[in-house]
Motif scaffolding. Structure first.
Motif, PDB file in Angstrom:
ATOM      1  N   LEU A   1      16.356  40.782  76.832  1.00  0.00           N
ATOM      2  CA  LEU A   1      16.251  39.371  76.472  1.00  0.00           C
ATOM      3  C   LEU A   1      17.016  38.559  77.509  1.00  0.00           C
ATOM      4  O   LEU A   1      18.164  38.868  77.827  1.00  0.00           O
ATOM      5  CB  LEU A   1      16.858  39.136  75.073  1.00  0.00           C
ATOM      6  CG  LEU A   1      16.939  37.673  74.636  1.00  0.00           C
ATOM      7  CD1 LEU A   1      15.540  37.076  74.493  1.00  0.00           C
ATOM      8  CD2 LEU A   1      17.709  37.555  73.317  1.00  0.00           C
ATOM      9  N   VAL A   2      16.311  37.510  78.084  1.00  0.00           N
ATOM     10  CA  VAL A   2      16.928  36.593  79.043  1.00  0.00           C
ATOM     11  C   VAL A   2      16.907  35.200  78.437  1.00  0.00           C
ATOM     12  O   VAL A   2      15.852  34.710  78.012  1.00  0.00           O
ATOM     13  CB  VAL A   2      16.189  36.603  80.391  1.00  0.00           C
ATOM     14  CG1 VAL A   2      16.832  35.590  81.363  1.00  0.00           C
ATOM     15  CG2 VAL A   2      16.193  37.993  81.008  1.00  0.00           C
ATOM     16  N   VAL A   3      18.056  34.547  78.385  1.00  0.00           N
ATOM     17  CA  VAL A   3      18.178  33.175  77.877  1.00  0.00           C
ATOM     18  C   VAL A   3      18.628  32.312  79.034  1.00  0.00           C
ATOM     19  O   VAL A   3      19.689  32.559  79.638  1.00  0.00           O
ATOM     20  CB  VAL A   3      19.203  33.100  76.728  1.00  0.00           C
ATOM     21  CG1 VAL A   3      19.417  31.663  76.288  1.00  0.00           C
ATOM     22  CG2 VAL A   3      18.727  33.946  75.560  1.00  0.00           C
ATOM     23  N   ALA A   4      17.799  31.284  79.376  1.00  0.00           N
ATOM     24  CA  ALA A   4      18.094  30.436  80.534  1.00  0.00           C
ATOM     25  C   ALA A   4      19.342  29.602  80.297  1.00  0.00           C
ATOM     26  O   ALA A   4      20.155  29.421  81.213  1.00  0.00           O
ATOM     27  CB  ALA A   4      16.887  29.542  80.845  1.00  0.00           C
ATOM     28  N   ASN A   5      19.505  29.042  79.089  1.00  0.00           N
ATOM     29  CA  ASN A   5      20.674  28.199  78.780  1.00  0.00           C
ATOM     30  C   ASN A   5      21.131  28.515  77.355  1.00  0.00           C
ATOM     31  O   ASN A   5      20.453  28.153  76.385  1.00  0.00           O
ATOM     32  CB  ASN A   5      20.318  26.720  78.906  1.00  0.00           C
ATOM     33  CG  ASN A   5      21.559  25.832  78.823  1.00  0.00           C
ATOM     34  OD1 ASN A   5      22.661  26.289  78.496  1.00  0.00           O
ATOM     35  ND2 ASN A   5      21.380  24.562  79.134  1.00  0.00           N
ATOM     36  N   TYR A   6      22.255  29.168  77.251  1.00  0.00           N
ATOM     37  CA  TYR A   6      22.738  29.601  75.928  1.00  0.00           C
ATOM     38  C   TYR A   6      23.109  28.416  75.037  1.00  0.00           C
ATOM     39  O   TYR A   6      22.928  28.448  73.828  1.00  0.00           O
ATOM     40  CB  TYR A   6      23.951  30.522  76.088  1.00  0.00           C
ATOM     41  CG  TYR A   6      24.426  31.152  74.802  1.00  0.00           C
ATOM     42  CD1 TYR A   6      23.755  32.238  74.245  1.00  0.00           C
ATOM     43  CD2 TYR A   6      25.526  30.637  74.124  1.00  0.00           C
ATOM     44  CE1 TYR A   6      24.185  32.799  73.059  1.00  0.00           C
ATOM     45  CE2 TYR A   6      25.967  31.192  72.933  1.00  0.00           C
ATOM     46  CZ  TYR A   6      25.300  32.288  72.395  1.00  0.00           C
ATOM     47  OH  TYR A   6      25.715  32.847  71.210  1.00  0.00           O
ATOM     48  N   GLN A   7      23.561  27.299  75.671  1.00  0.00           N
ATOM     49  CA  GLN A   7      23.989  26.168  74.869  1.00  0.00           C
ATOM     50  C   GLN A   7      22.841  25.549  74.083  1.00  0.00           C
ATOM     51  O   GLN A   7      23.035  25.050  72.972  1.00  0.00           O
ATOM     52  CB  GLN A   7      24.625  25.100  75.775  1.00  0.00           C
ATOM     53  CG  GLN A   7      25.975  25.518  76.342  1.00  0.00           C
ATOM     54  CD  GLN A   7      26.611  24.412  77.146  1.00  0.00           C
ATOM     55  OE1 GLN A   7      25.958  23.418  77.508  1.00  0.00           O
ATOM     56  NE2 GLN A   7      27.891  24.579  77.472  1.00  0.00           N
ATOM     57  N   SER A   8      21.627  25.601  74.657  1.00  0.00           N
ATOM     58  CA  SER A   8      20.461  25.003  73.987  1.00  0.00           C
ATOM     59  C   SER A   8      19.611  26.046  73.263  1.00  0.00           C
ATOM     60  O   SER A   8      18.551  25.714  72.730  1.00  0.00           O
ATOM     61  CB  SER A   8      19.607  24.257  75.016  1.00  0.00           C
ATOM     62  OG  SER A   8      19.143  25.168  76.020  1.00  0.00           O
ATOM     63  N   TRP A   9      20.037  27.265  73.256  1.00  0.00           N
ATOM     64  CA  TRP A   9      19.267  28.349  72.603  1.00  0.00           C
ATOM     65  C   TRP A   9      19.381  28.198  71.089  1.00  0.00           C
ATOM     66  O   TRP A   9      20.475  28.017  70.531  1.00  0.00           O
ATOM     67  CB  TRP A   9      19.813  29.704  73.056  1.00  0.00           C
ATOM     68  CG  TRP A   9      18.968  30.882  72.586  1.00  0.00           C
ATOM     69  CD1 TRP A   9      17.623  30.996  72.616  1.00  0.00           C
ATOM     70  CD2 TRP A   9      19.469  32.091  72.020  1.00  0.00           C
ATOM     71  NE1 TRP A   9      17.216  32.197  72.133  1.00  0.00           N
ATOM     72  CE2 TRP A   9      18.345  32.914  71.742  1.00  0.00           C
ATOM     73  CE3 TRP A   9      20.736  32.570  71.747  1.00  0.00           C
ATOM     74  CZ2 TRP A   9      18.479  34.173  71.191  1.00  0.00           C
ATOM     75  CZ3 TRP A   9      20.853  33.824  71.213  1.00  0.00           C
ATOM     76  CH2 TRP A   9      19.746  34.633  70.915  1.00  0.00           C
TER      77      TRP A   9
END
Length: 527
Positions: free
Chosen positions: A120-128
């Motif tokens: 799993l790749v999350v580009a921006n954790y703050q907006s996830w």
């Protein structure tokens, strides 16, 4: 002159050359990065050989992955199957302060990778949307997580993160991280095998220690046993003798071990061969009495016990023989037999003496019979004398009866004289002016006078014969119904003295500790 290119064509060629240069640079960069990745994987693989601890191995893998990616931040979660959760066991950079964090299945990056069993790749954790609501995690930006999957089961999660804006993880980063995840699985399996080996080694050491303790315990028992002990193999060769064996038979270990011990007397060989045969057939030899020789030719009486010992498969290896020197006991038994014979001789002598004593006793019995015959003759004579005495007693009773009649006649005469000559004057005194004490004494005088004059006075005197004079006076006043206080005033003594005399009167009349009124008892004696 050759053909010249136009400026336009030259510009196009320059652009193509620049594009090729850029492609070459990108290819070189990718090559260098891949080369660095492979080098890091190679070094990490070599590091697995020398590193044994699970945490040390995982820390090494994460260190190289973080360094290779340039992110500077990474973590490894491992499964806590007992509580059905993931726990962060290794952390670098930002995650070094997050060690011990736990996540449930589907919670955060680690929980999602665990649940979905895929990267799993999350580009921006703050907006996830599925981020963990924790302000400490607000610094995170791009994150990648890879499952540590072994035999269709996720054992943990390895991940990297950026905290800088604009940084992203590429597919190449995911592939590289998957390679490190494979190494992490190898490390976990190696740690598991190493742990199992360590446990097995520890258990083996414990077993060896227990075995050594057991050997020491049994060797100490054999060495300290007061009874001689010898161990044979199946060929009859001595493999061990204890100090008591050396001391008893005056033989040293050096001349005994590795040889057959020749200490069986010739006359004891038949019974010894039978015992050996029974032992070879699996029977135990217990308290078998025989004889054995010492170095100096002395024959000892011994009590022998023997049993086979076996290996782990149940095959006989030899036998252990315990001997006990019973020569002293045998000697004592012989002395006892001699003493028993002596006692039997004494019994025979004593029996003869008893026979003589019985003859003497029979003579004494005959003498006693003669004495009894003389005694019966004497009894007849005494009976005749007794008859004579009865006749004399009859005559005495007649005389006593006459004496009683005379006494009665005398009493009546005395009574008549007292009534005519004494009583009238007593009444005149009573009618005079007397105080209470004088009246009391006058009443006592009249009462005692009446007691003397009545026919019962003789009976009362007999019952009161054991009383002292003072006790007789107290009994007379009790019989008239006087209280203890009144009696004390009349006799001029204390009340406790009267109680003491009353106690003695009851004791001498046989009514002590009985619920009998003393006054009533004294009056009953007049009836």
């Amino acid at each position: 002159m050759g053909e010249r290119n136009s400026p336009r064509e030259l510009a196009q060629k320059v652009a193509e050359l620049e594009a090729e240069i850029l492609q070459l640079k990108a290819a070189k960069t990718a090559f260098n990065r891949q080369n660095a990745s492979l080098k890091a994987l190679h070094e990490t693989s070599l590091g697995l050989i020398d590193t044994l601890g699970r945490e040390a191995i995982l820390d090494n893998i994460l260190e190289r992955a973080v360094s290779l990616s340039g992110s500077g931040h990474g973590y490894i979660y491992l499964l806590d199957s007992e509580h059905d959760r993931m726990r962060m066991v290794v952390g670098k950079g930002f995650f070094k302060g997050q060690l011990g964090r736990v996540v449930a299945r589907g919670e955060g990056i680690g929980g999602r990778v665990w649940r979905d069993e895929c990267p799993l790749v999350v580009a921006n954790y703050q907006s996830w949307d599925n981020r963990i609501a924790d302000r400490e995690l607000d610094q995170l930006r791009s994150i990648v997580g890879i499952p540590l999957k072994y035999r269709d089961r996720v054992l943990g999660v390895i991940g990297l993160a950026y905290v800088e804006e604009g940084e992203r993880f590429t597919e190449e980063d995911v592939v590289t991280l998957e390679r490190f995840a494979a190494l992490a699985l190898i490390a976990l399996e190696k740690a598991r095998l190493y742990g199992g080996m360590q446990h097995e080694l520890l258990e083996r050491k414990k077993a060896e220690a227990i075995l050594r303790q057991s050997e020491n315990r049994y060797r100490t028992f054999l060495e300290s046993s007061p009874d001689p002990i010898v161990v044979y193999d199946m060929d009859g060769i001595a493999t061990y003798v204890n100090p008591a064996f050396e001391q008893t038979f005056k033989l040293s270990r050096g001349e005994l071990l590795g040889k057959q011990i020749d200490f069986v007397p010739e006359e004891s060989w038949p019974e010894t061969r039978k015992a050996i045969l029974r032992l070879q057939q699996g029977q135990k030899i217990h308290l078998f009495e025989t004889k054995r020789l010492t170095r100096d030719g002395k024959i000892l009486d011994v009590q022998l016990s023997s049993t086979l010992y076996q290996d782990s498969d149940g095959n006989p290896l030899g036998n252990i023989v315990t001997l006990r020197d019973i020569s002293a006991r045998k000697k004592a038994e012989q002395e006892l037999d001699r003493y028993r014979g002596h006692l039997e001789e004494l019994v025979r002598e004593r029996t003869a003496l008893l026979a003589k004593a019985n003859m003497k006793l029979e003579l004494e019995v005959d003498e006693r019979k003669r004495a009894e015959k003389a005694l019966r003759t004497r009894e007849k004579e005494l009976k005749a004398q007794s008859h004579h005495l009865e006749e004399v007693n009859t005559a005495l009773r007649v005389l006593l009866k006459q004496r009683e009649e005379d006494r009665k006649e005398l009493g009546e005469t005395v009574l008549k004289n007292v009534e005519e000559l004494v009583v009238p004057y007593l009444r005149r005194v009573g009618n005079g002016q007397l105080n209470s004490r004088q009246k009391t004494l006058l009443g006592i005088l009249e009462t005692n006078l009446n007691n003397i004059l009545t026919p019962f006075s003789h009976v009362l005197s007999q019952d009161l014969a054991r009383l002292t004079p003072v006790e007789i006076r107290v009994a007379s006043l009790v019989k008239t119904g006087k209280t203890n206080k009144e009696i004390a005033e009349i006799l001029l003594v204390s009340k406790n003295t009267i109680l003491f005399h009353r106690y003695n009167i009851r004791r001498k009349l046989g009514i002590k500790n009985k619920k009998i009124n003393l006054c009533s008892h004294l009056l009953s004696l007049e009836k």
